[in-house]
Design a protein around this motif. Sequence first.
Motif, mmCIF file in Angstrom:
data_model
loop_
_atom_site.group_PDB
_atom_site.id
_atom_site.type_symbol
_atom_site.label_atom_id
_atom_site.label_comp_id
_atom_site.label_asym_id
_atom_site.label_seq_id
_atom_site.Cartn_x
_atom_site.Cartn_y
_atom_site.Cartn_z
ATOM 1 N N GLU A 236 57.085 -6.810 6.560
ATOM 2 C CA GLU A 236 57.842 -7.940 7.107
ATOM 3 C C GLU A 236 59.306 -7.880 6.681
ATOM 4 O O GLU A 236 60.204 -8.181 7.462
ATOM 5 N N SER A 237 59.533 -7.552 5.425
ATOM 6 C CA SER A 237 60.872 -7.367 4.883
ATOM 7 C C SER A 237 60.756 -6.448 3.683
ATOM 8 O O SER A 237 59.681 -6.332 3.077
ATOM 9 N N PHE A 238 61.855 -5.790 3.328
ATOM 10 C CA PHE A 238 61.804 -4.901 2.180
ATOM 11 C C PHE A 238 61.504 -5.673 0.905
ATOM 12 O O PHE A 238 60.706 -5.234 0.068
ATOM 13 N N GLU A 239 62.127 -6.834 0.744
ATOM 14 C CA GLU A 239 61.967 -7.620 -0.480
ATOM 15 C C GLU A 239 60.526 -8.070 -0.662
ATOM 16 O O GLU A 239 59.972 -7.957 -1.758
ATOM 17 N N TRP B 141 54.263 0.158 9.236
ATOM 18 C CA TRP B 141 55.610 0.089 9.816
ATOM 19 C C TRP B 141 55.551 -0.303 11.286
ATOM 20 O O TRP B 141 56.526 -0.759 11.871
ATOM 21 N N PRO C 231 58.971 -3.102 11.359
ATOM 22 C CA PRO C 231 60.378 -2.718 11.471
ATOM 23 C C PRO C 231 60.643 -1.440 12.248
ATOM 24 O O PRO C 231 61.791 -1.084 12.483
ATOM 25 N N LYS D 251 63.336 2.554 9.869
ATOM 26 C CA LYS D 251 63.477 1.579 8.789
ATOM 27 C C LYS D 251 62.212 1.519 7.947
ATOM 28 O O LYS D 251 62.267 1.384 6.715
ATOM 29 N N TRP E 109 62.033 2.054 3.892
ATOM 30 C CA TRP E 109 61.487 1.052 2.965
ATOM 31 C C TRP E 109 60.373 1.647 2.115
ATOM 32 O O TRP E 109 60.328 1.431 0.904
#
Length: 271
Positions: A25-28, A54, A68, A72, A76
């Motif tokens: 969903e997000s890298f963080e 991914w 993503p 990307k 990640w």
Amino acid sequence: MMTSDELYGQLRKDHFIFAGPCALESFELALDTAHAVAEASKEAGLFAVFKSSWDKANRTSGKGFRGPGLVKGMEWLARIKEETGLPVVTDIHLPEQAGPVGEVADILQIPAFLCRQTDLLLAAARTGRVVNVKKGQFVAPWDMGPVRDKVAAAGNDRVLLTERGSSFGYNNLVVDFRSIPIMRALGVPVIFDATHSVQLPGGQGSCSGGERHHVPTLARAAAGAGVDGIFMECHPDPDKALCDGPNSWPVAKLPALLKQLSAIWNIPYDL
């Protein structure tokens, strides 16, 4: 980092966990979850692999969140490997994805619906990476022998097989735990997907539902049945997950469950 032979040897030797969010969903969020997986597995004495997709190509609705994308996603996953030291596993859906994904992922995963796609299996095998094939909801456990053989025919004997439930009427799955010893008899490590097995495919109309509260029961049963590893989607806040939230396990509850699984795996038996 481990070579493919070293990683496969580790997976054959010790019990392990594949865990992480359904999709990147997000890298963080992915990195935080990976750190939590690493810590929880260490406390439980289990080897850990970080998992996340991914691209979720098999969505109920065309509007569902997919991830993503390749470039990307690989960026990640490479950063997560570097920062956590965990090997990573992720899916491929097309033969041409095997090469670029195999440059980053330690384990290439074949989705259940694609488990018989010969060209996809051969492409994954030719990367030299460990290949994890999820048993289709429509496939008998003994019919995974030819699947294993397709990968081996490409010169790669580093195969894992994953049980993730069988279709049981419409929008439902059921697990036959006999499949674990049957597939282990094929000479490869077997994984149990504890979260997709409680999924209700398409059960919410535009997306799949799930019965998260059954995850611990099925995971403990699989450990008792002698499975080598557990696959588990986990998320900091499953009810807000962009993909497969209803069947994802809360990260905060992961340590307790992994300790239970470790305790079961450490029960000696000889029947």
